[in-house]
Design a protein around this motif. Sequence first.
Motif, PDB file in Angstrom:
ATOM      1  N   THR A 134     -56.659  25.515  19.962  1.00  0.00           N
ATOM      2  CA  THR A 134     -56.669  26.569  18.960  1.00  0.00           C
ATOM      3  C   THR A 134     -56.720  27.942  19.623  1.00  0.00           C
ATOM      4  O   THR A 134     -56.727  28.950  18.952  1.00  0.00           O
ATOM      5  CB  THR A 134     -57.861  26.423  18.001  1.00  0.00           C
ATOM      6  OG1 THR A 134     -59.061  26.517  18.774  1.00  0.00           O
ATOM      7  CG2 THR A 134     -57.819  25.098  17.279  1.00  0.00           C
ATOM      8  N   GLY A 135     -56.789  27.973  20.945  1.00  0.00           N
ATOM      9  CA  GLY A 135     -56.916  29.230  21.663  1.00  0.00           C
ATOM     10  C   GLY A 135     -55.600  29.955  21.825  1.00  0.00           C
ATOM     11  O   GLY A 135     -54.530  29.409  21.575  1.00  0.00           O
ATOM     12  N   GLY A 136     -55.679  31.218  22.278  1.00  0.00           N
ATOM     13  CA  GLY A 136     -54.474  32.014  22.426  1.00  0.00           C
ATOM     14  C   GLY A 136     -54.129  32.256  23.879  1.00  0.00           C
ATOM     15  O   GLY A 136     -54.425  31.423  24.750  1.00  0.00           O
ATOM     16  N   GLY A 137     -53.503  33.415  24.132  1.00  0.00           N
ATOM     17  CA  GLY A 137     -53.107  33.758  25.488  1.00  0.00           C
ATOM     18  C   GLY A 137     -51.776  33.135  25.862  1.00  0.00           C
ATOM     19  O   GLY A 137     -51.090  32.556  25.036  1.00  0.00           O
ATOM     20  N   MET A 138     -51.427  33.276  27.161  1.00  0.00           N
ATOM     21  CA  MET A 138     -50.147  32.720  27.621  1.00  0.00           C
ATOM     22  C   MET A 138     -50.171  31.208  27.681  1.00  0.00           C
ATOM     23  O   MET A 138     -49.128  30.571  27.695  1.00  0.00           O
ATOM     24  CB  MET A 138     -49.877  33.208  29.039  1.00  0.00           C
ATOM     25  CG  MET A 138     -49.295  34.567  29.127  1.00  0.00           C
ATOM     26  SD  MET A 138     -49.073  34.898  30.876  1.00  0.00           S
ATOM     27  CE  MET A 138     -49.129  36.657  30.869  1.00  0.00           C
ATOM     28  N   LYS A 139     -51.303  30.645  27.817  1.00  0.00           N
ATOM     29  CA  LYS A 139     -51.531  29.196  27.938  1.00  0.00           C
ATOM     30  C   LYS A 139     -51.471  28.745  29.405  1.00  0.00           C
ATOM     31  O   LYS A 139     -50.582  29.110  30.163  1.00  0.00           O
ATOM     32  CB  LYS A 139     -50.564  28.341  27.120  1.00  0.00           C
ATOM     33  CG  LYS A 139     -50.491  28.705  25.653  1.00  0.00           C
ATOM     34  CD  LYS A 139     -51.758  28.304  24.943  1.00  0.00           C
ATOM     35  CE  LYS A 139     -51.940  28.909  23.583  1.00  0.00           C
ATOM     36  NZ  LYS A 139     -51.320  30.178  23.291  1.00  0.00           N
ATOM     37  N   GLN A 140     -52.413  27.893  29.728  1.00  0.00           N
ATOM     38  CA  GLN A 140     -52.544  27.370  31.092  1.00  0.00           C
ATOM     39  C   GLN A 140     -51.257  26.711  31.575  1.00  0.00           C
ATOM     40  O   GLN A 140     -50.849  26.884  32.712  1.00  0.00           O
ATOM     41  CB  GLN A 140     -53.682  26.325  31.115  1.00  0.00           C
ATOM     42  CG  GLN A 140     -55.026  26.862  30.713  1.00  0.00           C
ATOM     43  CD  GLN A 140     -55.713  27.588  31.833  1.00  0.00           C
ATOM     44  OE1 GLN A 140     -55.471  27.335  32.987  1.00  0.00           O
ATOM     45  NE2 GLN A 140     -56.583  28.520  31.476  1.00  0.00           N
ATOM     46  N   VAL A 141     -50.620  25.951  30.680  1.00  0.00           N
ATOM     47  CA  VAL A 141     -49.481  25.175  31.150  1.00  0.00           C
ATOM     48  C   VAL A 141     -48.325  26.085  31.559  1.00  0.00           C
ATOM     49  O   VAL A 141     -47.570  25.776  32.482  1.00  0.00           O
ATOM     50  CB  VAL A 141     -49.034  24.151  30.077  1.00  0.00           C
ATOM     51  CG1 VAL A 141     -48.468  24.822  28.862  1.00  0.00           C
ATOM     52  CG2 VAL A 141     -48.050  23.159  30.639  1.00  0.00           C
TER      53      VAL A 141
END
Lengths: 486, 453
Positions: free
Chosen positions: A349-356
Amino acid sequence: MNIKMIARIIGYILFVEVALMLPAFAISIFMHEAAAMKGFIYAIVIALIVGALLCLFAKNAKRDRFYAREGMATTGISWIAMSLVGAVPFYVSKEIPSFIDAFFEIVSGFTTTGSSILLEVESMSKGLLFWRSFSHWIGGMGVLVFLMAIVSLGKKNQGFSLHILRAESPGPSVGKIVPRIKQTAAILYVLYIVLTVVDIAFLLLGGMNLFEACCIAFGTAGTGGFGVKNDSLASYSPYIQTVTTIFMFLFSVNFSIYYMIVLRRFKEVIRDEEFHLFLGMIMVSITLITWNVLPMFSSLKEAVHHVAFTVGTVMSTTGYATVDFDQWPSFAKSILFILMMIGACAGSTGGGMKQVRILLLLKKIRQNIHKSLHPSEVKSILVNGRAMDEGIIDNTTSYLIAYAIIVILSFIIISLDGFDLETNVSAIIATFNNIGPGFAKVGATCNFAAFSPVSKLVMCFDMLAGRLEIFPMLLLLSRSTWKRAR
Amino acid sequence: MNILIAGAGKVGKTIANELSDEGHDITIIDSNSKVLEEAISKYDVIGVVGNSASKDVLEEANVQNMDIFIAATSADEVNLLSTITAHSLNENIHTIARIRNPEYAKQAYDMRDVFSLSLVVNPEKQTAMEIARLLKYPGFLKRETFAKARVEIVELKVLEDSILNNVKLMHLQNTVNARVLVCAVTRNGESYIPDGNFVLEKGDRIYVTGETQQLHTMLTNIGIITMPVKHAIITGGGKITYYLAEELHRSNIATSIIEYDEELCETLASKLPFATVIRGDVSDRAVLDGEEIDGYDAFVSLTGMDELNIVTSLYAHTNGVPQVVTKLGRGEAPDLIGNMPIGSVVCPKELCTMHIVRYVRAIQNSKGAALTIHRIAEGNVEAIEFEVDKDTKHINEPLKNTKTKDNVLIVSIRHGTKVSIGGGDATYDVGDSVIVVAQKNAAIHTLNDIFEE
């Protein structure tokens, strides 16, 4: 463009929103908050009328002509429509007198950002406070996913709603976890509800009252960040802060991992590379920041406690605060700033660029270095032992470029308001990545009220673009989207 | 049920769509991620990229929890290896494989225990059989069989000089002097399920039900000359041609084959010594004229190119060949092609798909699902066969006392060997098979669905 089908889905979304507003409405009735009640009634009536008109307009919609662009457009418009209706209670109740402010507040809610224009939340009526926090919970997993879990959108069992799932769920390669889209959506929501309820239970055990436990848990689950107290989470007990830290991390993990755990497919969980990167990043950041801020705390334990919370709040893009991390030394702040941009795992449910995406980019860079050493080497990018499609990598790079362009343009526009550089940059980063607080004048203890209406609208766009991963929003702005309209 | 399909080609996708519509959960394996992606975004299914014969891929696709495995990749060898692997990972799974190479077809069937196969499907052979069936009883555009082949639905066209022209359907049985029933009519692109007051017009395509013998009586009585086919000409020398020529030879129908590829001609000539193999380009009219196609009584176009098949069939029709069969590989747009005078249209992929779907239905049949479903009237109408079980409503009640939904018609009831066609006095009992015709969107899944609530 299949306008009618889009209209029908948006009509449905408004009906769903009415249903989701009912708990908050009930609370305001129960608490005898006349202004808030009036606000909710206005919003419900508007949503019902507009929804009914849209469904009437879409009476004989062609259910089969629905492609990726329709999926994206539906998602983008739905979120805007939802926010417009969601802002009505704040505006009509006069608790937020300006409509743009009310819109900003609810967009910040639905996109799970948590940036607020309110100077003071404790005096707000309980119904509206609940609605504000509940909007995080709705936006966290996505209202369209919720709609898909309860009704079949397609003609019989066609797969086109996958386009909507893809447009609404975060991550570069969204897929189903079981063959049926309806079941996939239902599984995601069941996991989401179970985790949220467990969180509420733990908060209740810490002596919190039910109302606050719900609000805080909604904010944690959606990785939003609206609190019910002016000092966010600072005045709660360390137990509650620790529970929230843990759940913020839990909600920033890809939900398919939980499904794998339910299915006892632990092997796939253990070798998930995004999960490794996420854990590694948490450990390294906590260690570095603790080392940097140790002199500011009385004990190592206390330092680790607050640093873990802050790293959790930033990586999960929640935005709660137990300490004013704006006062920390710049090394710590720099790391937090980087973490803000990277954000959580895909499918959470988090935002940002994403770890993957970071993982893919790092691997792409490694591939390019290899290429310059061995020009004719053929090397594919493997994630979890599987070769990644060029399309996904392409999509990731174009995402990054679009990300940079939007950040830069937004930054220039809001600079007109005359704030300092750190405020402007961090305001855009904090809204675009759906975090909430930034640094300096938009730091953990401050808010976004001082910006001009234009800047607020720009940030609303950024929040939506960040939550929906840019393309659904950009599509709405593209002329060719509308040119083919029949 | 959980169904795993290997291969997201046309057959794999169509099966996935049909079965997904019927409520099964479908997983598709394909090695080409782009093809798979297309299938996933179109149908409500999940995909796994990889080789379906590999144990790892099958495990990733969760083969352990599957009920049925359908191997429909383009390679027979992969299909066979896939079913063996799937079966060794899950011994309760039903396995279906598409085997196309004539060299394997027989052994795959004979050695089905070795290959762990529950069903072998050979689309080319099936198509050949279908065409042979059409040629053995010429006059029908299309034939679909039900109820252990006792009842058929055939497609006819009402021509201007036909005695069917301007006939009210309630008088039909007297006009044609046979116990038959018109269950669907396509007129100007619209499909109708007619009642007794419906009047036929020229240009209508009608779908008639009846016992095979009665249908032949009708055909004779309406003056469609059913001269048995003696000489058939086939264009294209592929697998279907090979099977068809063999089958026609068995029915004493002489066959000529036109094929362009020299090597293929030689193979055909050596395998089919009874047939006349001609090397020539069928897109060249001179070749067809040189063969004097107007002298044949059946023309079958089986080349690999749909467009060429359509054009040559049109040419054969204009030259007065009475029985024309056209193979369409893609089988799309039946509404566009339906009105062209290209005779009977057969689509191998559709036949194969329906065969597999029927088998899956049979496995599942405990829930009162359909035994057979045929799409007629350009796919707008479904003719569905059900078996009456003890949960069926209105057992032993005359049909005229029951109220069925609009656009739904009970066309026949088979009780043992006795078949009744239409009629309000008919009743059914447990164990009978009932054929129902309904507009496609009527959502008939069990026999009880046809009645008004």
